[in-house]
Design a protein around this motif. Structure first.
Motif, PDB file in Angstrom:
ATOM      1  N   GLY A  49       0.460  -1.390  -0.273  1.00 43.53           N
ATOM      2  CA  GLY A  49       0.081  -0.496   0.074  1.00 43.53           C
ATOM      3  C   GLY A  49       1.042   0.909   0.499  1.00 43.53           C
ATOM      4  N   ALA A 145      -2.560  -2.628  -4.991  1.00 43.34           N
ATOM      5  CA  ALA A 145      -2.092  -1.305  -4.228  1.00 43.34           C
ATOM      6  C   ALA A 145      -3.301  -0.327  -5.154  1.00 43.34           C
ATOM      7  CB  ALA A 145      -0.813  -0.884  -4.357  1.00 43.34           C
ATOM      8  N   GLN A 149      -6.975   1.755  -3.539  1.00 44.77           N
ATOM      9  CA  GLN A 149      -7.142   2.910  -3.404  1.00 44.77           C
ATOM     10  C   GLN A 149      -8.030   4.478  -4.079  1.00 44.77           C
ATOM     11  OE1 GLN A 149      -5.341   5.853  -4.678  1.00 44.77           O
ATOM     12  NE2 GLN A 149      -5.473   4.307  -6.171  1.00 44.77           N
TER      13      GLN A 149
END
Length: 301
Positions: A49, A145, A149
């Motif tokens: 992340g 990742a 998001q």
């Protein structure tokens, strides 16, 4: 003459009946195949992340064709609708509540992206995982990742409407889903330095095989609308499109513009929205790889 015509008519009716029965059987076989379970052992990749992973994942999302089906916002879009029964709509893959990926774990993402298999083991009929199967673990983790998001967006599930003929061809094995094409036991690619090299170009070229074929020989794209032109041959041989490009500059210009060196236009079926997002390093390395294939063939003669 009347007797001959009567016999010919009966023969034609029998032939039509046999053809209808064959199509019905193939469609039923295609349905069973679409519901089969594909057991795949995920690679067990750790989550990431960090900012570098998100940035790399965003680049891959934009440049490897994800937006062509799922849209720039990941909400999903209709990317094929020929008005004749073929309609394909990709699902929402943002972390919105109720999206198909809302509860995905890393193993679920791995099976879906690199193997074309849903969490329950059913093959994903349209997901072109053959293009993503060779992603390194780092690139796979970076892509996930980025997806995780993304802002939640409104969008529904996948919609796959196939004409009866396509469903029959799927049942006959002429049209295959990605899970059929992939060697699921093969380990992911090892990291390769990003540079204008044939090795890195070969890695980039994995994103081309969904349309151009595993050997990049081009030809008709199975299951595509009939009005789509055949994919160009990129590998060496008669009719190879690479003969048009004397240097990397000409090749990169075409990939950015859709215009060949002679001024002719490449079919818009090519995903130029994604190709324009590719870095110069990726495109030049791809050129070096494809031209190197030609050199290797010439040296072998």
């Amino acid at each position: 003459m009347t007797l001959w015509l009567r016999r010919a008519g009966i023969g034609l009716l029998v032939l039509v009946a046999l053809l209808a029965a064959a199509i019905t059987l193939l469609v039923a076989n295609g349905h069973r195949k679409a519901e089969r379970r594909v057991d795949v052992a995920a690679a067990g990749v750790a989550e990431r992340g960090d900012a570098a992973a998100v940035e790399r994942g965003g680049y891959l999302f934009r440049s490897r064709g994800c937006t062509d089906c799922h849209g720039s916002d990941g909400a999903g879009r209709t990317f094929v609708d020929d008005g004749k029964g073929l309609r394909l709509h990709a699902p929402n893959i943002t972390p919105a509540p109720g999206s198909v990926v809302a509860s995905y774990r890393m193993d679920d993402w791995d099976r879906a992206i690199r193997h074309g298999v849903a969490p329950g083991g059913r093959p994903l009929l349209i997901m072109p995982s053959e293009d993503y199967n060779r992603l390194t673990n780092d690139d796979f983790a970076a892509l996930v990742a980025y997806l995780r998001q993304m802002p939640a967006a409104r969008g529904g599930a996948a919609e796959v409407r196939l004409p009866m003929l396509v469903r029959a061809l799927y049942g006959a094995g002429v049209v295959r889903d990605a899970a059929e094409k992939i060697d699921h036991a093969k380990a992911p690619s090892l990291p390769i330095p990003e540079a204008v090299t044939a090795e890195h170009g070969a890695y980039v070229a994995n994103a081309c095989i969904g349309c151009h074929g595993a050997e990049l020989q081009g030809g008709r794209i199975p299951g595509a609308p009939p009005e789509w032109p055949p994919a160009a041959r990129l590998s060496p041989g008669e009719g190879s499109a690479m003969a048009r490009y004397a240097d990397a500059r000409a090749f990169v210009a075409m990939m950015r513009s859709g215009i060949r060196p002679d001024g002719s236009t490449v079919s818009p079926v090519m995903p130029f929205g994604a190709l324009r997002e590719m870095s110069d390093v990726d495109l030049e390395a791809l050129y070096v790889h494809l031209k190197g294939l030609t050199s290797q063939m010439a040296a072998a003669r």
